[in-house]
Every structure is written in structure tokens, then in C-alpha cells.
Design an enzyme around this catalytic site. Structure first.
Site, PDB file in Angstrom:
ATOM      1  N   ASP A   1      -0.134   6.768  -4.047  1.00 20.33           N
ATOM      2  CA  ASP A   1      -1.339   6.403  -4.792  1.00 20.33           C
ATOM      3  C   ASP A   1      -1.674   7.433  -5.863  1.00 20.33           C
ATOM      4  O   ASP A   1      -1.821   7.107  -7.040  1.00 20.33           O
ATOM      5  CB  ASP A   1      -2.531   6.265  -3.843  1.00 20.33           C
ATOM      6  CG  ASP A   1      -2.521   4.947  -3.090  1.00 20.33           C
ATOM      7  OD1 ASP A   1      -1.616   4.137  -3.338  1.00 20.33           O
ATOM      8  OD2 ASP A   1      -3.409   4.730  -2.251  1.00 20.33           O
TER       9      ASP A   1
ATOM     10  N   HIS B   1       0.850  -1.189   0.000  1.00 21.78           N
ATOM     11  CA  HIS B   1       0.000   0.000   0.000  1.00 21.78           C
ATOM     12  C   HIS B   1       0.883   1.236   0.000  1.00 21.78           C
ATOM     13  O   HIS B   1       2.111   1.146   0.051  1.00 21.78           O
ATOM     14  CB  HIS B   1      -0.945  -0.012   1.199  1.00 21.78           C
ATOM     15  CG  HIS B   1      -2.070  -0.989   1.069  1.00 21.78           C
ATOM     16  ND1 HIS B   1      -3.091  -0.832   0.158  1.00 21.78           N
ATOM     17  CD2 HIS B   1      -2.318  -2.168   1.710  1.00 21.78           C
ATOM     18  CE1 HIS B   1      -3.932  -1.853   0.250  1.00 21.78           C
ATOM     19  NE2 HIS B   1      -3.481  -2.680   1.185  1.00 21.78           N
TER      20      HIS B   1
END
Length: 367
Positions: free
Chosen positions: A68, A38
Site C-alpha cells: 500500500d 489487498h
């Protein structure tokens, strides 16, 4: 797409103009390329996370904004724009390799110029402004869908620092190790969290699931010549509250912190490297260069003076950026040169300069 036998080699045979963008976590190659992760893990392995936070506190991830959205989505979109512009010249599409960890290797490095990116984007902007020309990118390039209101996402209901992605969750934060270094944990999904706690493949995850874990990827310890499963944190799952019990998160963080403090960063890397537990070392900028994954990917280049710099990103298959160790250009240094490429006369360039629409800065030789 490629699991469905729809890779770029197949699709571009049907449509050579197709632009195929790959956006991954750790990239298409290297020892971490098939591992789960992540935002916090990508930042940790890029070295950026080590620079965020106060000097006397653990590094903390800036939500999921950098890797991200900026390092992943934005850089991939820029790659698509460059490929679209190049297609106006060649008529062919290409493959874009963008990932959320590599892009953040592009921390400031003196002398490194992403020349292709700057030139292509400047040219693209001018192409839109030229009289009687059709822009290479249509208005329908990106169709942005609506997103649910933040209040509906259940991600930010608690005060700052007590939510899932801002350091509140015990499974998405950083922990200090025995040698004063740090590990980043991003085990959000239950299958990854279960690997973090006990190192056992969840029974409810199908072997055919995209989240299925390769049994050979478990870290192991050798006991009297036999291979045995190594528990990750050494905690008993039946003695822990539910993963998503927010009221229990502060106490769980204390337990996790106590466990991580018992081993060095190198020891935790031996336990977690090659697993899908979403645990990565928080590397310093010095460590990033020598990390196996980055060396395997060839993420850095070295000049004649042995100065090390990250390679340009994203990577375009047919027209990759040419690394340069020249100094960064001055503002307006190439304005006249680029405008001439697009057919502007010296008179027109002079008028734009007089009207203060553009800035031109020619470097004079120092004798």
C-alpha cells in the site's frame, strides 16, 4: 476517473502539461488487472510474502505497509516527481502506471539498475540547490492532510497478532495447503468475504457498484456436462459467526485452516483465480517469473545469458526507464559527471570534494 470519461487522452487534450498518475492493485493489464485485492494479495503475487516469517510458520504480512504505502504510494509519488522534472525539459505531462504488485517485483536482482530513477532524482535534488534557479517542484506539490489518531481507527485495539491486518482476522492472513504451500486471503469487505465463503454475488451490492462482481468470473465445476457454481470454502454461512466478531476469529481461523489444508495450492488457484474473493497464491521468487499475470504484463526481462530481472517501475508513458544489465554504480562514481552537466567547474567540484560535501569515486581500468 476513466469511468467518468476523464481519462488522460481526454484531459491532456485540454492541458498537455497534465501529469496523470494511475495507481492500481495488479496493474493496467494482465489477467488479474480487473480483480479486487489487498496488500497481502499483492505481496503474495510478487513473491515477497514468501520470504517474510519464520521457517516453520506461515508467511505473515507486515500490516499494509509494503504494498500500500511503499510499493504503491511511494513509488507512484516518485513517478510523479520524475514526470515533473521531465516536464521542465519538454513542457509536456505524461501518464504514470504504478501498481502495488508490480513495484514489489523489484526484489534485489544483481546487475539491475534503475538508472533513470537514480539520475532523475539526483538531478532534481541538484536543481533545487543551484543558485538563481527556481525548483521544478513547488512547495504545494503535495498537500498532506491530517489523519485521525490511531486510537480512533479501531484497527489496533487488540494485542499484537489479534487485529485485522496483523494476522488476527481469519479473512486477512495466510493458510497452508495440502502440499505444504500457502494461499493468501485478503477478503476484508463484506462483498468479497461473501464470495470467499459461498461464491455468490451479494444481493446488497448494486450491479453498477465499483465492487460489483462479473458473474462470468466465478470459478465453476463441471458435473455431468452442466456448469454449476463452485462453493469457495464449502462452509455454511448461517453456521458461521459475524465476520467482524473478533472474539470468534481464533475459532474461525481454525475452521478456515482445516478447509485450506484439504486442497493443494494449484487446486485452490483453480477455484479462486478470476474471482473477486481476494485469494491469491503465495508465490516463490521462482514461481513469480512464470506466473501468467506477470508474463502477460511483460514484468521481467532476460539478457543474453538468460538471467531474468524485473523491469524498472513505475512506468512513464513518454520517458520509460531503459532496462540495464550493467553492474550497479559505485558510490560517487558519477558525481563529477552529473555536477558537470549542471555547470559546476572542475575547481568547484574539487572544492566540494575537499570540504567532504560530496564523494567522488572514479573507476580505474584494470590492465
Amino acid at each position: 476517473m476513466e469511468r467518468l470519461q476523464l481519462g488522460p487522452e481526454i484531459l491532456q487534450r485540454e492541458n498537455p502539461r497534465l501529469i496523470y498518475a494511475r495507481l492500481s492493485g495488479f496493474g493496467q493489464s494482465g489477467s488479474f488487472s480487473r480483480l479486487a485485492g489487498h496488500d497481502i494479495n499483492y505481496l503474495a503475487l510478487s513473491g515477497v510474502l514468501s520470504k517474510i516469517g519464520r521457517s516453520d510458520e506461515n508467511p505473515y504480512a507486515p500490516l499494509n505497509l509494503l504494498a500500500d504505502f511503499a510499493g504503491g504510494g511511494l513509488m507512484c509519488a516518485l513517478g510523479i516527481i520524475m514526470a515533473l522534472f521531465e516536464r521542465t525539459r519538454s513542457g509536456k505531462g505524461q501518464v504514470i502506471d504504478a501498481n502495488m504488485q508490480w513495484q514489489y517485483l523489484l526484489w534485489p536482482a544483481p546487475g539491475v539498475v534503475m538508472a533513470q530513477l537514480q539520475h532523475e532524482l539526483a538531478a532534481l535534488a541538484l536543481y533545487h540547490c543551484l543558485p538563481n534557479s527556481k525548483p521544478p517542484v513547488t512547495e504545494k506539490l503535495l498537500e498532506v492532510g491530517t489523519r485521525p489518531p490511531l486510537s480512533k481507527l479501531n484497527l489496533w485495539e487488540a494485542p499484537r497478532g489479534q487485529n485485522m491486518l496483523d494476522g488476527g482476522a481469519p479473512f486477512y492472513t495466510t493458510y497452508r495447503t495440502a502440499d505444504g504451500e500457502f494461499m493468501a486471503v485478503g477478503a476484508i469487505e463484506p462483498q468479497f468475504y461473501e464470495l470467499l465463503i459461498k461464491g455468490k454475488s451479494p444481493s446488497h451490492v448494486s450491479p453498477n457498484s465499483p465492487f460489483a462482481v462479473d458473474q462470468d468470473s466465478y470459478s465453476t465445476i463441471r458435473v455431468q456436462g452442466n456448469q454449476e457454481r463452485s462453493p469457495r470454502l464449502g462452509l455454511k454461512p448461517d453456521e458461521l459467526p459475524n465476520q467482524m466478531s473478533m472474539n470468534d476469529w481464533p475459532e474461525m481461523k481454525k475452521k478456515f485452516a482445516d478447509v485450506f489444508a484439504k486442497k493443494t495450492k494449484a487446486e485452490w488457484c483453480q477455484i479462486f483465480d478470476g474471482t473477486n474473493a481476494c485469494v491469491t497464491p503465495v508465490l516463490t521468487f521462482e514461481e513469480v517469473v512464470s506466473h501468467d499475470h506477470n508474463k502477460e504484463r511483460g514484468s521481467f526481462i532476460t539478457n543474453e545469458e538468460q538471467d531474468v530481472s524485473p523491469r524498472p517501475a513505475p512506468l512513464l508513458s513518454d520517458t520509460p526507464a531503459v532496462p540495464s544489465f550493467k553492474r550497479d554504480p559505485f558510490v560517487g562514481e558519477h558525481t563529477e559527471e552529473i555536477l558537470k552537466e549542471f555547470g559546476f567547474s572542475l575547481k568547484e567540484i574539487g572544492q566540494l570534494t575537499s570540504d567532504k560535501i560530496i564523494e567522488s569515486h572514479k573507476v580505474k581500468a584494470s590492465l
